[in-house]
Each structure stands twice: as structure tokens, then as C-alpha cells.
Motif scaffolding. Structure first.
Motif, PDB file in Angstrom:
ATOM      1  N   LEU A 133       0.822  -1.062   0.202  1.00  0.00           N
ATOM      2  CA  LEU A 133       0.059   0.050  -0.121  1.00  0.00           C
ATOM      3  C   LEU A 133       0.804   1.400  -0.050  1.00  0.00           C
ATOM      4  CD1 LEU A 133      -2.897  -1.240   2.502  1.00  0.00           C
ATOM      5  CD2 LEU A 133      -3.436  -0.079   0.248  1.00  0.00           C
ATOM      6  N   HIS A 134       1.897   1.144   0.823  1.00  0.00           N
ATOM      7  CA  HIS A 134       2.639   2.561   0.892  1.00  0.00           C
ATOM      8  C   HIS A 134       3.483   2.671  -0.382  1.00  0.00           C
ATOM      9  CE1 HIS A 134       1.766   2.512   4.984  1.00  0.00           C
ATOM     10  NE2 HIS A 134       3.006   1.791   5.520  1.00  0.00           N
ATOM     11  N   ALA A 135       4.025   1.435  -0.848  1.00  0.00           N
ATOM     12  CA  ALA A 135       4.597   1.713  -2.176  1.00  0.00           C
ATOM     13  C   ALA A 135       3.835   2.384  -3.463  1.00  0.00           C
ATOM     14  CB  ALA A 135       5.438   0.376  -2.432  1.00  0.00           C
ATOM     15  N   TYR A 136       2.619   1.858  -3.436  1.00  0.00           N
ATOM     16  CA  TYR A 136       1.624   2.205  -4.303  1.00  0.00           C
ATOM     17  C   TYR A 136       1.396   3.708  -4.288  1.00  0.00           C
ATOM     18  CZ  TYR A 136      -2.705   2.957  -7.185  1.00  0.00           C
ATOM     19  OH  TYR A 136      -3.731   3.501  -7.887  1.00  0.00           O
ATOM     20  N   PHE A 137       0.924   4.322  -3.108  1.00  0.00           N
ATOM     21  CA  PHE A 137       0.507   5.559  -3.001  1.00  0.00           C
ATOM     22  C   PHE A 137       1.696   6.467  -2.942  1.00  0.00           C
ATOM     23  CE2 PHE A 137      -3.118   3.549  -0.778  1.00  0.00           C
ATOM     24  CZ  PHE A 137      -3.991   4.053  -1.644  1.00  0.00           C
ATOM     25  N   ALA A 138       3.024   6.010  -2.892  1.00  0.00           N
ATOM     26  CA  ALA A 138       4.186   7.002  -3.041  1.00  0.00           C
ATOM     27  C   ALA A 138       4.344   7.281  -4.644  1.00  0.00           C
ATOM     28  CB  ALA A 138       5.480   5.930  -2.738  1.00  0.00           C
ATOM     29  N   GLN A 139       3.834   6.371  -5.473  1.00  0.00           N
ATOM     30  CA  GLN A 139       3.647   6.561  -6.906  1.00  0.00           C
ATOM     31  C   GLN A 139       2.464   7.277  -7.517  1.00  0.00           C
ATOM     32  OE1 GLN A 139       6.061   3.303  -8.978  1.00  0.00           O
ATOM     33  NE2 GLN A 139       5.332   2.061  -7.063  1.00  0.00           N
ATOM     34  N   VAL A 140       1.382   7.348  -6.759  1.00  0.00           N
ATOM     35  CA  VAL A 140       0.391   7.737  -7.344  1.00  0.00           C
ATOM     36  C   VAL A 140       0.654   9.389  -7.443  1.00  0.00           C
ATOM     37  CG1 VAL A 140      -2.061   8.278  -6.922  1.00  0.00           C
ATOM     38  CG2 VAL A 140      -1.317   6.202  -6.436  1.00  0.00           C
ATOM     39  N   GLN A 141       0.066  10.012  -8.372  1.00  0.00           N
ATOM     40  CA  GLN A 141       0.359  11.329  -8.849  1.00  0.00           C
ATOM     41  C   GLN A 141      -0.726  12.110  -8.152  1.00  0.00           C
ATOM     42  OE1 GLN A 141       1.049  12.354 -12.934  1.00  0.00           O
ATOM     43  NE2 GLN A 141       0.159  14.613 -12.554  1.00  0.00           N
ATOM     44  N   PRO A 142      -0.802  13.106  -7.226  1.00  0.00           N
ATOM     45  CA  PRO A 142      -1.540  13.848  -6.845  1.00  0.00           C
ATOM     46  C   PRO A 142      -2.288  14.933  -7.694  1.00  0.00           C
ATOM     47  CG  PRO A 142       0.407  14.810  -5.956  1.00  0.00           C
ATOM     48  CD  PRO A 142       0.707  13.521  -6.819  1.00  0.00           C
ATOM     49  N   THR A 143      -3.528  15.328  -7.426  1.00  0.00           N
ATOM     50  CA  THR A 143      -4.179  16.339  -8.088  1.00  0.00           C
ATOM     51  C   THR A 143      -3.748  17.704  -7.636  1.00  0.00           C
ATOM     52  OG1 THR A 143      -6.103  16.442  -6.588  1.00  0.00           O
ATOM     53  CG2 THR A 143      -6.038  15.139  -8.420  1.00  0.00           C
ATOM     54  N   ASP A 144      -3.862  18.726  -8.680  1.00  0.00           N
ATOM     55  CA  ASP A 144      -3.260  19.901  -8.361  1.00  0.00           C
ATOM     56  C   ASP A 144      -4.513  20.743  -7.825  1.00  0.00           C
ATOM     57  OD1 ASP A 144      -4.242  19.398 -11.061  1.00  0.00           O
ATOM     58  OD2 ASP A 144      -4.549  21.634 -10.998  1.00  0.00           O
ATOM     59  N   GLN A 145      -4.134  21.853  -7.078  1.00  0.00           N
ATOM     60  CA  GLN A 145      -5.112  22.768  -6.737  1.00  0.00           C
ATOM     61  C   GLN A 145      -5.121  23.693  -7.937  1.00  0.00           C
ATOM     62  OE1 GLN A 145      -3.318  24.725  -3.269  1.00  0.00           O
ATOM     63  NE2 GLN A 145      -3.759  22.884  -2.147  1.00  0.00           N
ATOM     64  N   ASN A 146      -6.308  24.453  -7.700  1.00  0.00           N
ATOM     65  CA  ASN A 146      -6.863  25.263  -8.974  1.00  0.00           C
ATOM     66  C   ASN A 146      -7.673  26.632  -8.597  1.00  0.00           C
ATOM     67  OD1 ASN A 146      -9.574  24.175  -8.771  1.00  0.00           O
ATOM     68  ND2 ASN A 146      -8.434  22.225  -8.861  1.00  0.00           N
ATOM     69  N   ALA A 147      -8.128  27.203  -9.615  1.00  0.00           N
ATOM     70  CA  ALA A 147      -8.774  28.518  -9.376  1.00  0.00           C
ATOM     71  C   ALA A 147     -10.090  28.228  -8.383  1.00  0.00           C
ATOM     72  CB  ALA A 147      -9.121  29.017 -10.480  1.00  0.00           C
ATOM     73  N   TYR A 148     -10.681  27.015  -8.189  1.00  0.00           N
ATOM     74  CA  TYR A 148     -11.817  26.637  -7.525  1.00  0.00           C
ATOM     75  C   TYR A 148     -11.083  26.238  -6.250  1.00  0.00           C
ATOM     76  CZ  TYR A 148     -14.578  27.045 -11.879  1.00  0.00           C
ATOM     77  OH  TYR A 148     -15.117  27.506 -12.867  1.00  0.00           O
ATOM     78  N   THR A 149      -9.983  26.071  -5.817  1.00  0.00           N
ATOM     79  CA  THR A 149      -9.764  25.644  -4.543  1.00  0.00           C
ATOM     80  C   THR A 149     -10.099  26.667  -3.453  1.00  0.00           C
ATOM     81  OG1 THR A 149      -7.863  24.492  -5.270  1.00  0.00           O
ATOM     82  CG2 THR A 149      -7.860  25.065  -2.797  1.00  0.00           C
ATOM     83  N   GLY A 150     -10.853  26.328  -2.376  1.00  0.00           N
ATOM     84  CA  GLY A 150     -11.622  27.393  -1.352  1.00  0.00           C
ATOM     85  C   GLY A 150     -12.617  28.253  -2.027  1.00  0.00           C
ATOM     86  N   ARG A 151     -13.197  27.749  -3.140  1.00  0.00           N
ATOM     87  CA  ARG A 151     -14.223  28.728  -3.440  1.00  0.00           C
ATOM     88  C   ARG A 151     -15.406  28.787  -2.396  1.00  0.00           C
ATOM     89  NH1 ARG A 151     -18.347  30.826  -4.409  1.00  0.00           N
ATOM     90  NH2 ARG A 151     -19.322  31.357  -6.526  1.00  0.00           N
ATOM     91  N   PHE A 152     -15.777  27.761  -1.834  1.00  0.00           N
ATOM     92  CA  PHE A 152     -16.925  27.527  -0.651  1.00  0.00           C
ATOM     93  C   PHE A 152     -16.259  27.543   0.743  1.00  0.00           C
ATOM     94  CE2 PHE A 152     -19.343  25.285  -4.165  1.00  0.00           C
ATOM     95  CZ  PHE A 152     -19.697  26.534  -4.738  1.00  0.00           C
ATOM     96  N   ALA A 153     -14.984  27.810   0.963  1.00  0.00           N
ATOM     97  CA  ALA A 153     -14.514  27.868   2.233  1.00  0.00           C
ATOM     98  C   ALA A 153     -15.334  28.584   3.354  1.00  0.00           C
ATOM     99  CB  ALA A 153     -13.138  28.310   2.299  1.00  0.00           C
ATOM    100  N   GLY A 154     -15.784  28.072   4.122  1.00  0.00           N
ATOM    101  CA  GLY A 154     -16.529  28.552   5.466  1.00  0.00           C
ATOM    102  C   GLY A 154     -17.710  28.528   5.457  1.00  0.00           C
TER     103      GLY A 154
END
Length: 673
Positions: A283-304
Motif C-alpha cells: 500500500l505504501h509503495a503504491y501511494f508513493a507513486q500515485v500522482q496527486p491532483t493539483d489545486q486550482n482556481a476553484y480551491t477554497g471557493r466555498f471555504a467557510g
């Protein structure tokens, strides 16, 4: 007379055994498998017929063996018992498929008592499937009434028994070798038989009774690893969300230039290097190689903001109608408008649909994954995420509160949970009223900002008739003039109750001054499978594609402060709801640990169905036909379908390992309740 009995001498080791009884079980089992195959898939002579024949023959010879161990009366009793047991399982699967459009697993038999609450649905399924049920019942009926010619007359001798056992083993071995040698195609027969368990595909390629054996194998012994820890991201660029033509959007157009990644401070490579447990190391080895998603202009659009998250029973795009369901229509067309959103049907229908939307993990076939997660750390579930931020978190269901063991799973997701019989006093009709639930519950949390509330509705549940559905009967006059048969009209009528519930919700939020500060997210648990195809065609107004388009649905994602809609054309599914909301609310989460992806990220589009069919921006793969069809005008790289399927297989496999190993807790993401 002896010349007409077709018997073989047993050279003194026992009495002769006529050939006709030895043909009975192999022939009957194969014919019964053909009945189910025709009913479920519309054809008998397809890709899996050869394997089904071999495995039916092997099982029939095993039955012959046991029916030759006794005297005449004992052999007949054994034949009747075995025939009854096998036929019973085939009958159950036929009725279950008729109702739920998928096949029952052994684990789900533990919930049979709860399922009996839906006896109306069971009776309707029996009525609809009367012809295949009658054909399945014919052989045991013949055996009971006229069984003497079809059962051995005496106990077989040693040589006959050895011959039967050897033949059964040889045929079974031949079938297994033939399957494992079948490696052609994107999703091969050998892979499906030996390395994974996909109930619907297994039935299609190997038969119902072989699927039962594979189900028992994976239930008690698990399965071998489906794939190693390999990189799974297909490097295919996809377009971002686009605004409606000639209309400006309220939110900025996403760009992908200077943003960070949605990750947490977890060093998977270091964890893998220090781990001694082989499963956790994988499991650790697999997730070490998974590419994460990027933040973007919508990140935090609905925060709070407040969030109301809903899984709506049987909801679909067919329920969105400007005249009949104006609130649903408003919400679906004035927020984010997802043009290519899919609600796949999973194995445990509603419960698995909830699990996918709430966890962004693929359910494990053969178990109740939501219930199994009840003792795990569900760190990324929105109830837990918002509770850590100080939100009030509540969950409601207007049917029996412990049905599907939600009394265990939902508090574990971070909610104070109430349902019928435990804190939520809606009237016990069938189905119960979504409007009544909304009127009773909103005053419990509105005004206590910030809040996050989760609803599992029930008013849209089948059966879709005016006689057996209280919500459909309530609104029957509103749909009386529609040029449709009863099923579609009753479906729309009971969805009107959901519409009234949402109207009440908006009204109460506005009265409390919270409407512009609240986000509403609604998706279905599954498409309305309680109707026949011609009825779904009536709702769709077209000849509906039952392989893919039947799962295309509406995802409502609406905020009271959005002035203009934002159209999203990227293919997405309920698996993407949790990461998308986590990004929109600016929550801290690790996108590598979820199987879905934030829709607004640059991550390639991928919609996964329960049978491992998939949809991307470049085309569709149909696992039943084992065919990838490119999208119009798409340039598909060589080996693309196999590469995407490798990622799909990883998603299934590592979702299962996360569930089985309480993985989030193992990496320190514990939840305190």
C-alpha cells in the motif's frame, strides 16, 4: 430387456449404473444456466458459453457422484435435495437480478431479514420473471414427480465412483486451464477467474454456480494481488470546465499554472522502507507513486460555507423537469452544470452508492463495505473533516435507522445520526416522506452556523406504482395526463416529494438568512432500476443505451451566492464527489489516498463502472464485449485501453486493501469521536 437399459458392467465391484441418470445433472445444470444467461444478458450463445458448459459438466458429475452413494431411495432423495439447492440459488439470483440489475453475493444473505421489508419489490420481481422462474423449476418438479428414470437404482461400485470423480476432476481442470490460458483482450478471462472477483462479469463468462464458488473463495480466503504497485496515471491531457456559450460565469475560469497539490505531509516511500508487513508495504509503495491532483482556481471557493450533502434514492436526470420538479430544475441548472456525470450501479445498490459518494473508494464486492468501514478510520469523510473544523455535523435517513447498519457506519463518518425509530419521527409509510423529514430536521441545525448535514432520502424508492408507493399515490393527479405508462408516471410522482423537500429546505434557509452561505450537493445512489427498459426509454424520450448512458445522471452542486451557472463537460462520476467538495471547501486532504479526482483539477477524466467498464475523454471500454470504442475524432495512443484498465484494476484492488486493513489509521490518520 437388458439391451434397452443402456448400462455398463461394473466388473463385480457394484451394480451397473444406467447412463441416463448420469446425464441428468450435467444437462439440467447447463440448461438452467442458459435460462439465467438469456434472462440477464439477452443471449445464450455468447463469449462465456464454452466455459459455462465445462463448469456445468464438472458440477453435474460431482452431483452424480453423491447420487450414486446410496440405495435407490437414498439416491433419489439425494438427487432431489441437490437439485432443490442448486435451483434455489438460481431462482434467487434470477429474482435479485430482475429487481436490482446485478447479482447477489453470499455475504449479502446476512441481510436477508432486512431485505424482507421490501416484500413488495420481491413479489414484483417474481411476477416479472415468471417465465425463467418456471423454466428453472421444471427440472426439480420433474425429478420429484417422475424421478425414477433419472436417478441411479442402486449404490454404485468403487470403479464407477472412481470414474465419476476422475471425470469431474478432469473436466474441472480442463475448464480451469482453458480459462487461465485465455489471456486475450483488455480484461482477460484468466485474470477475471483467478485474480479478482467481479460478480456480473463472472456470471456472464462462467455461469451463476461457478460464480458462487468464486464468491465463497474470495469471502473466506481473499484473492491474490491483482496488480503490483505501478504508476497508474495515464498522461492524457483533458480540457478544463467551460462556461456556457455567450454567458459569463460567476467563478473564474480554471487555470493550471501556479497552484500547489492537494497532499498532506505523508512520506509513503519512507513508510514503505520501514514497514515489515507485506500488505502495508504494498500500500505504501503504491501511494508513493500515485500522482496527486493539483489545486486550482476553484480551491477554497466555498471555504467557510455550510454544506448540505444528499444521496437521493433513485434520483436521475429523468426526474429534472421544469414543470413537475421546478426546484430540482432550478438547482440543476443554476449552479455547476455537469454535462457528463455518471452514477454507476454497484453491487449493494443504495449502500454501495452511499459508500462511493462519501468515501471516494470503490466498494469491495461480496461485502457491505459501508458497514465494514464502521470500525475503520474514515478520516476523509466530510462529517469527520468538517467536525475537525468545529462544524455541527448531522445525518438523517427517513427509513429504518439501522437498515444496512447505518447506525454503525454513519456515526463513524462523523455524524450525529438519526433515522426512523431513533430520533426522527416521520410517519412510517412506504416509502416515507422526504418533505416531512426536511420539515422536521432543518430547525435542528439551521441558525447554528457553520453546519454540515447529510441526508439519505427514500421517497424515490421503487416500486413505481400508484398502488404500492405512498409518495407516488400522493402526487398521482399531477402526472395523470402524461403520455406514459404507469411506471414512469409513478416514478416522476414520487420524485416530486423530493422536489418539495428541497423547496422546503431553500425556504427555511432563506428565512434563517443562511441561503447565500449554504452549498447544496445532491446525487443519486443509482439509476431507477425498478423499471423495465421500455419504461426508461419513455422517461428518456429515446432508445436508451443500457451499457453506459443509463448511468448518466445529474449531479446538483449549487451555492446560494452563485449568480451564473458554470458548465463542466469533463466526464466524472460519484467517485469524484468527495475530492471535488474537499477542494472547493479548501479542506486539508491527500488526493493520493482517494480513488476519485477533483473534477476541476488537471487530472485525466475517468469514470469507472462496477464491471470495470470505463469512460474517458478518449472513448469507452465495454468489459462485457471487451471492446474499446474511441470517441469521435479522438486520437487514441496504442495500448491506451490496457493502460487505463491497469489503473482501474489498481483502483479496485487498493480500495479493497484500504478497507480490509484500516489503512488510514495505519498511517496515523486516526479519528476521535
Amino acid at each position: 430387456m437388458k439391451g434397452t437399459r443402456l448400462q455398463k458392467p461394473d466388473t463385480g465391484l457394484g451394480r451397473a449404473v444406467p447412463y441416463l441418470p448420469l446425464l441428468w445433472f450435467p444437462a439440467v445444470i447447463f440448461c438452467q444456466e442458459l435460462v439465467v444467461r438469456c434472462w440477464a444478458f439477452g443471449a445464450a450463445l455468447d463469449r462465456g458459453i464454452g466455459f459455462t458448459l465445462l463448469f456445468s459438466l464438472a458440477l453435474g458429475l460431482v452431483c452424480d457422484f453423491f447420487c450414486c452413494l446410496w440405495g435407490e431411495r437414498g439416491n433419489r432423495r439425494c438427487s432431489v435435495v441437490l437439485s432443490a439447492l442448486l435451483t434455489f440459488w438460481l431462482l434467487v439470483q434470477t429474482v435479485y437480478f430482475t429487481i436490482f440489475k446485478t447479482f447477489l453475493t453470499v455475504y449479502s444473505l446476512g441481510g436477508a431479514g432486512q431485505a424482507l421489508q421490501f416484500w413488495r419489490d420481491i413479489l414484483a420481481g417474481v411476477g416479472e420473471a415468471w417465465l425463467p422462474l418456471a423454466l428453472l423449476l421444471a427440472p426439480p418438479a420433474v425429478l420429484c414427480l417422475f424421478g425414477r428414470p433419472f436417478t441411479p437404482k442402486a449404490r454404485a461400485g468403487r470403479r464407477t465412483l472412481i470414474w465419476l470423480a476422475a471425470c469431474a476432476a478432469a473436466v474441472q481442470l480442463t475448464g480451469a486451464l482453458a480459462v487461465n490460458a485465455s489471456t486475450a483482450g483488455v480484461l482477460s478471462d484468466g485474470y477475471l477467474y483467478s485474480e479478482t472477483f467481479v460478480p456480473d462479469l463472472s456470471v456472464a463468462r462462467f455461469g451463476v454456480l461457478t460464480t458462487l464458488r468464486l464468491d465463497l473463495r474470495q469471502l473466506f480466503f481473499g484473492s491474490e494481488p491483482e496488480s503490483g504497485p505501478t504508476p497508474t496515471v495515464v498522461p492524457t491531457a483533458v480540457p478544463g470546465p467551460s462556461a456556457p456559450p455567450a454567458e459569463p460565469t460567476a467563478a473564474p475560469e480554471p487555470t493550471f499554472a501556479v497552484y500547489g497539490e492537494n497532499t498532506m505531509d505523508i512520506d509513503f516511500a519512507a513508510l514503505a522502507g520501514a514497514e515489515t508487513d507485506e500488505t502495508l508495504k504494498k500500500l505504501h509503495a503504491y501511494f508513493a507513486q500515485v500522482q496527486p491532483t493539483d489545486q486550482n482556481a476553484y480551491t477554497g471557493r466555498f471555504a467557510g460555507k455550510n454544506l448540505i450533502l444528499m444521496t437521493a434514492e433513485g434520483f436521475s436526470r429523468f426526474a429534472v423537469d421544469e414543470a413537475l420538479t421546478p426546484t430540482l430544475y432550478r438547482l440543476a441548472n443554476t449552479g455547476f452544470v455537469f454535462e457528463n456525470f455518471y452514477n454507476p450501479l454497484w453491487w449493494v445498490s443504495t449502500l454501495d452508492g452511499e459508500y462511493v459518494a462519501n468515501t471516494s473508494l470503490i466498494p469491495k464486492p461480496g461485502v457491505w463495505s459501508m458497514y465494514k468501514s464502521g470500525s475503520n478510520s474514515m478520516y476523509f469523510c466530510l462529517g469527520n473533516q468538517f467536525r475537525r473544523l468545529g462544524y455541527e455535523t448531522n445525518a438523517y435517513h427517513n427509513h429504518t435507522w439501522d437498515y444496512y447498519s447505518r447506525d454503525i457506519s454513519h456515526p463513524n463518518m462523523g455524524y450525529v445520526y438519526k433515522g426512523l425509530g431513533h430520533g426522527l419521527d416521520v410517519r412510517a409509510t412506504w416509502p416515507e416522506s422526504d418533505l416531512e423529514m426536511m420539515e422536521l430536521t432543518v430547525p435542528e441545525y439551521v441558525g447554528e452556523a457553520p453546519f454540515h448535514t447529510y441526508y439519505m432520502t427514500v421517497s424515490g424508492h421503487m416500486n413505481y406504482t400508484f398502488a404500492g408507493n405512498a409518495m407516488a399515490y400522493k402526487h398521482r393527479n399531477a402526472v395523470a395526463s402524461l403520455p406514459m405508462s404507469e411506471g414512469p408516471r409513478a416514478y416522476l410522482a414520487c420524485q416530486m416529494e423530493l422536489d418539495l423537500a428541497l423547496e422546503s429546505l431553500l425556504r427555511q434557509l432563506e428565512a434563517a438568512g443562511e441561503l447565500e452561505n449554504t452549498v447544496i450537493c445532491l446525487s443519486a445512489d443509482h439509476y431507477p432500476y425498478g423499471m423495465e427498459k421500455f419504461q426508461l426509454d419513455e422517461l428518456a424520450g429515446e432508445d436508451l443505451d443500457m451499457r453506459f448512458d443509463v448511468y448518466r445522471s445529474t449531479w446538483i452542486l449549487w451555492s446560494g451566492d452563485m449568480e451564473e451557472p458554470v458548465t463542466v463537460e469533463k466526464p466524472c462520476s460519484s467517485l469524484d464527489i468527495l475530492p471535488t467538495l474537499s477542494n472547493l471547501f479548501g479542506l486539508e486532504y491527500d488526493s493520493r489516498l482517494l480513488m476519485g479526482r477533483d473534477v476541476f483539477s488537471q487530472s485525466p477524466a475517468l469514470v469507472v463502472l462496477s464491471d470495470r467498464s470505463f469512460i474517458t475523454d478518449l472513448g469507452r471500454y465495454d468489459s462485457k464485449a471487451d471492446v474499446f470504442t474511441p470517441a469521435e475524432g479522438a486520437a487514441v495512443p496504442e495500448g491506451y485501453a490496457s493502460e487505463v484498465l491497469r489503473r482501474v484494476n489498481d483502483m479496485f484492488f487498493y480500495s479493497k486493501l484500504i478497507l480490509e486493513n484500516d489503512y488510514y489509521a495505519k498511517i496515523g490518520l486516526a479519528v476521535e469521536h
